[in-house]
Design an enzyme around this catalytic site. Sequence first.
Site, PDB file in Angstrom:
ATOM      1  N   LYS A  94      97.503  24.245 -33.116  1.00  0.00           N
ATOM      2  CA  LYS A  94      97.458  25.238 -32.185  1.00  0.00           C
ATOM      3  C   LYS A  94      96.013  23.966 -31.544  1.00  0.00           C
ATOM      4  CE  LYS A  94      98.250  29.698 -32.772  1.00  0.00           C
ATOM      5  NZ  LYS A  94      97.774  31.450 -33.342  1.00  0.00           N
ATOM      6  N   GLN A 152      92.364  33.814 -34.035  1.00  0.00           N
ATOM      7  CA  GLN A 152      93.265  33.881 -35.148  1.00  0.00           C
ATOM      8  C   GLN A 152      93.346  35.237 -36.015  1.00  0.00           C
ATOM      9  OE1 GLN A 152      95.844  31.696 -35.517  1.00  0.00           O
ATOM     10  NE2 GLN A 152      96.830  32.756 -36.633  1.00  0.00           N
ATOM     11  N   ASP A 193      96.241  34.988 -25.525  1.00  0.00           N
ATOM     12  CA  ASP A 193      97.973  35.793 -26.347  1.00  0.00           C
ATOM     13  C   ASP A 193      97.790  36.428 -25.562  1.00  0.00           C
ATOM     14  OD1 ASP A 193      97.487  33.933 -28.881  1.00  0.00           O
ATOM     15  OD2 ASP A 193      96.068  35.233 -29.690  1.00  0.00           O
TER      16      ASP A 193
END
Lengths: 292, 292
Positions: free
Chosen positions: B53, B97, B120
């Site tokens: 990412k 995460q 997200d």
Amino acid sequence: MTTLIDGTAIAATIRDEIKDDVARLKAQHGITPGLATVLVGDDPASATYVRSKRKACAEVGIESFGYELPATTTQDELLRLVAELGQRADVHGILVQVPLPDQIDEKTALDAVPIQKDVDGFNPANLGVLGVKGQRPVFAPCTPQGCIELLDRTGVKIAGKRAVVLGRSTIVGLPVALMLLSRDATVTLCHSKTVNLPSVTREADILVAAIGKAHFVTADMVKPGAVVIDVGTNRIADPTRKSGSRLVGDVDFEAVKEIAAAITPVPGGVGPMTIAMLLKNTLLAARRRAEK
Amino acid sequence: MTTLIDGTAIAATIRDEIKDDVARLKAQHGITPGLATVLVGDDPASATYVRSKRKACAEVGIESFGYELPATTTQDELLRLVAELGQRADVHGILVQVPLPDQIDEKTALDAVPIQKDVDGFNPANLGVLGVKGQRPVFAPCTPQGCIELLDRTGVKIAGKRAVVLGRSTIVGLPVALMLLSRDATVTLCHSKTVNLPSVTREADILVAAIGKAHFVTADMVKPGAVVIDVGTNRIADPTRKSGSRLVGDVDFEAVKEIAAAITPVPGGVGPMTIAMLLKNTLLAARRRAEK
């Protein structure tokens, strides 16, 4: 034999249960559930709805606080009242009756109701949660919750069944679809853009009609043996009535009842359940306050 | 001829578009989009994800701020960091995460990310809104958004089609179903409790598989001519590989590609799109800051 799902009788049973629970809450915690109703303007239908809701409160021992504001009320004035009611310890639920006059943005007004007092269950933050197993909304919206209760209290198994919901409004279609999903139905959502609709609705073991079109669901759209929940309330002309009109559902009741295993009438099906669920949510709000 | 939906190529095109937009945002507003990545503990797979990412950010000109916390981090420590990042003007997106170590409640940690920086798209308040026409979530969740982009960029018409989603997770299945609904598909959600699953999946013009079971969707479950989006990433043993294993999807690709009109491979389908959508959401967050 087709089962007529008698929403009037089922709602009466639920109101009796709520009445007992309200009495117990008073006896054990000294708390009387309180519902504030806010009516803006002079719409006669809205006034009637609010009156029925307050009457139902009185019957089960819930205190209702009626606010009637003039049609000229500004959005700020309404928001101030809602904020004030949000602070009051004796008000456990707040109901802002829709529709609101044009100068007031409906979404802004409804979103102003604190989620802990949103007994209508309209808060959009609740919506997605309805479809998640093991999670619960703060309050489930009243009409969808009423549909599920009708199924449960008629002994209709939901898990594993194919449920088809006709209509995707945020007030009924979408939340009831999500609630059926969280109860393990395989759920299909249909709407105005659905192609070959009868072939889709015929897949339904449980068919929920919530599109607001009189007699839209005809017998050829229903699988024999399906359970049919009719959320529609449409007024159509009827010269045989003194009023010149009558209420009918989204389902062609006379034809569909011949092939359905169970069906709700209109009126007397989902309608009475909506107010019963409002009472249930108000009781729940008061209980949460008692348990704090 | 079956179309292979090349997620790697489509994601590269999208990253190029984002790169141009990032440069324009810098030139016009002096703002560089910033993504904070928070990794707790030593899970090698998580470390790899975060690395990819951050690498993708660098390639398009998005600044990334990497935070690596020890596996012993307490929930309070993590929440303090997230709150601090929530305040920072140069951090437009925050990515925590998952999975997180056992002492940290995942939902609490994810819900702590301010919705304006939740790139997200995991915030539950967004979920219901995804299914509502004319409303937009603050951020659409990345993987579901990636599925929709794959369909759009392959020229697949969604409106009026029957879409069947296999799996109802809050991360993929449920949001992708709601997004397909808001695009006017007739949507059916299937899951582990669905009875006679093949007959349901065979109704699909668009089939999205997101159940996390290797090769679960076999050719007999797919209607000839359907478009198949495979969200699964399952590792199975493969002695012919040096690593001894390989990634496969939820779909039996070799068999299903013979009958589908279009299909995504695994890897190289949905996977690359997820990171591209994360970049897109971060750019969007920075743009909103610029427009304030």
